[in-house]
Design a protein around this motif. Structure first.
Motif, short mmCIF file in Angstrom:
data_model
loop_
_atom_site.label_atom_id
_atom_site.label_comp_id
_atom_site.label_asym_id
_atom_site.label_seq_id
_atom_site.Cartn_x
_atom_site.Cartn_y
_atom_site.Cartn_z
N UNK A 179 0.82 -1.21 0.00
CA UNK A 179 0.00 0.00 0.00
C UNK A 179 0.85 1.26 0.00
N UNK A 180 0.19 2.34 -0.39
CA UNK A 180 0.75 3.69 -0.26
C UNK A 180 -0.35 4.57 0.30
N UNK A 181 -0.04 5.32 1.36
CA UNK A 181 -1.04 6.15 2.04
C UNK A 181 -0.54 7.58 2.21
N UNK A 182 -1.46 8.51 2.02
CA UNK A 182 -1.18 9.93 2.27
C UNK A 182 -2.20 10.44 3.28
N UNK A 183 -1.72 11.06 4.35
CA UNK A 183 -2.60 11.63 5.37
C UNK A 183 -2.25 13.08 5.58
N UNK A 184 -3.25 13.87 5.99
CA UNK A 184 -3.03 15.29 6.22
C UNK A 184 -3.88 15.75 7.39
N UNK A 185 -3.24 16.39 8.36
CA UNK A 185 -3.94 16.98 9.50
C UNK A 185 -4.14 18.46 9.21
N UNK A 186 -5.40 18.88 9.05
CA UNK A 186 -5.68 20.24 8.63
C UNK A 186 -5.61 21.26 9.75
N UNK A 187 -5.56 20.79 11.01
CA UNK A 187 -5.56 21.70 12.15
C UNK A 187 -4.21 21.81 12.85
N UNK A 188 -3.38 20.78 12.71
CA UNK A 188 -2.11 20.75 13.43
C UNK A 188 -0.96 20.76 12.42
N UNK A 189 -0.32 21.91 12.28
CA UNK A 189 0.78 22.04 11.31
C UNK A 189 2.03 21.29 11.73
N UNK A 190 2.06 20.80 12.96
CA UNK A 190 3.22 20.07 13.45
C UNK A 190 2.85 18.64 13.84
N UNK A 191 1.82 18.09 13.21
CA UNK A 191 1.31 16.77 13.59
C UNK A 191 2.40 15.70 13.47
N UNK A 192 3.25 15.80 12.48
CA UNK A 192 4.29 14.79 12.27
C UNK A 192 5.69 15.35 12.51
N UNK A 193 5.76 16.44 13.26
CA UNK A 193 7.04 17.03 13.63
C UNK A 193 7.66 17.86 12.52
N UNK A 194 8.58 18.73 12.90
CA UNK A 194 9.31 19.57 11.94
C UNK A 194 8.39 20.34 11.01
N UNK A 195 7.31 20.87 11.61
CA UNK A 195 6.34 21.69 10.86
C UNK A 195 5.71 20.92 9.70
N UNK A 196 5.47 19.64 9.92
CA UNK A 196 4.84 18.82 8.89
C UNK A 196 3.43 18.45 9.31
N UNK A 197 2.46 18.82 8.50
CA UNK A 197 1.06 18.47 8.77
C UNK A 197 0.63 17.22 8.01
#
Length: 426
Positions: free
Chosen positions: A395-413
């Motif tokens: 699989x390949x997955x893309x996720x995006x948190x629209x409210x937390x600009x730092x959800x995945x650290x280093x300013x990555x949403x």
């Protein structure tokens, strides 16, 4: 005298093992598993993001398994049949070759999930009625594509009687222990400035009326759960304002629906159970002390055959939890869709898209969340169709948190992950 007791016990056990009835008992082997690995663009290993909200396909980062052993029916009398059921559950992050049950960073969780006895054919008034006692996954209902259990009141040990014919349907009644854990209390009981983890005994009374015919291929199930708090004499002196809770559920099932099924769920809850409506609670672990007021949710989900090659699963939900005092209403909504194209009896391509939004999480003003996920997977399974398992998928997955600009650290949403996973049930 002590040695004599040991000898007598050993003799009794030996006699039981050698008895003809015991020797004739077989075993049914059931289970579930999922396991896999992947890598992500920002987080190192593959990331899991709100799978109960945006969908589980290509969005699981754990190893989980259930191994269930049930005896074949042990017959007694003219019609009685007894079954002893057991299950061990295992969970880990799959990061090491040796993951023990030790309490350390590299350990795994092992639990005795089920251990019970079920007996059918005991009562002349209804030979299909089943008496049971022990620890059990009790009539759980879930949505597979989000791994969300909207009605799972399986708490601690309990017992009851189920599938009793009553008019046009079947009645089931169960009593289960489901204590409110100490960290749910969150109160300094002795005034030392430290929150005390005082557990409260909560008893769940579960009453259901199922298999009520509506129209062609449609049935209705009704249920009510009453969570009774049973304080000790000492706990009553704390005057912590414990409250009983109620959760009411109605499920309409439409069978033979475009080759599949469709379910609509209505739930309403009060007090401690109310916070679990928008909080995606299942109806277990209901707190004894809570500022919850009322809550409800409406869910529609199902699986259909769109054509000879296309299958389609979906979930749509709206939920709200209200609180006492000046807390805000917690609202939640989501939609998840999984279309599948079957190339052959062993190969398929799966897609999954999910979106969710919630306001004032747990009643906190401004605690808003919003996110989405998209997955594409190539899979090989033991047969075609939505439910065919075992299955191996890449699989390949893309996720995006629209409210937390730092959800995945280093300013990555957002995050992108690729991986491989196996899933099976038997």
């Amino acid at each position: 005298m002590k040695n004599l007791k040991v000898c007598l016990t050993a003799a009794a056990v030996s006699s039981a093992l050698l008895a003809p009835a015991a020797m004739a008992v077989g075993v049914d082997f059931h289970g579930y598993m999922r396991a896999g690995a992947g890598v992500s663009a920002h987080g190192g290993a593959n990331e899991s993001y709100e799978r109960n909200k945006v969908g589980r396909l290509g969005n699981e980062d754990d190893v989980y398994g259930e191994v269930q052993l049930d005896t074949t029916p042990i017959k007694a009398g003219d019609s009685a049949e007894f079954i002893v059921s057991s299950m061990i559950a295992y969970g880990s992050d799959g990061s090491n070759g040796w993951e023990s049950a030790r309490d350390d960073e590299d350990g795994a969780d092992v639990a005795l999930a089920q251990f019970n006895v079920q007996a059918k054919g005991l009562f002349d008034f209804d030979k299909e009625a089943t008496l049971w006692a022990g620890k059990r996954y009790y009539q759980r209902q879930d949505i597979h594509i989000t791994d969300f259990y909207y009605w799972n009141t399986s708490g601690g040990a309990g017992g009851g009687i189920e599938n009793v014919t009553a008019g046009p349907g079947k009645i089931s009644f169960a009593f289960m222990r489901d204590d409110s854990l100490g960290n749910d209390i969150g109160v300094d009981l002795d005034g030392d400035g430290v929150t005390d983890k005082q557990n409260y005994n909560v008893n769940n009374f579960d009453l259901r009326y199922a298999d009520l015919g509506l129209w062609q291929d449609a049935t209705l199930e009704l249920g009510v759960n009453y969570y009774m708090v049973n304080e000790t004499d000492e706990q009553e002196t704390y005057d912590l304002d414990t409250e009983d809770s109620v959760m009411a559920t109605a499920v309409i099932t439409q069978g033979n629906f475009f080759g599949g099924f469709n379910k609509t769920v209505f739930q309403f809850a009060t007090n401690g159970a109310a916070s679990g409506m928008a909080g995606l609670g299942s109806g277990s672990w209901v707190p004894a002390v809570s500022d919850g007021d009322t809550g409800f949710r409406v869910i529609n989900f199902g699986v259909v055959d769109l054509s000879e090659n296309w299958d389609f699963g979906h979930q749509v939900m709206y939920a709200q939890s209200s609180y006492e005092g000046n807390k805000k209403d917690h609202t939640f909504a989501n939609v998840v869709m999984r279309p599948i194209y079957n190339w052959s009896e062993v190969m398929k391509t799966e897609f999954e898209a999910g979106y969710y939004t919630e306001e004032n999480q747990w009643g906190t003003d401004g605690a808003d969340n919003e996110g989405a996920k998209f997955t594409v997977a190539q899979a090989w399974s033991a047969g075609s169709g939505f439910w065919a398992r075992p299955e191996i998928r890449v699989y390949a997955s893309y996720v995006d948190d629209f409210e937390n600009d730092n959800r995945f650290g280093n300013d990555q949403s957002n995050e992108f992950s690729v991986g491989i996973q196996a899933e099976a049930w038997w």
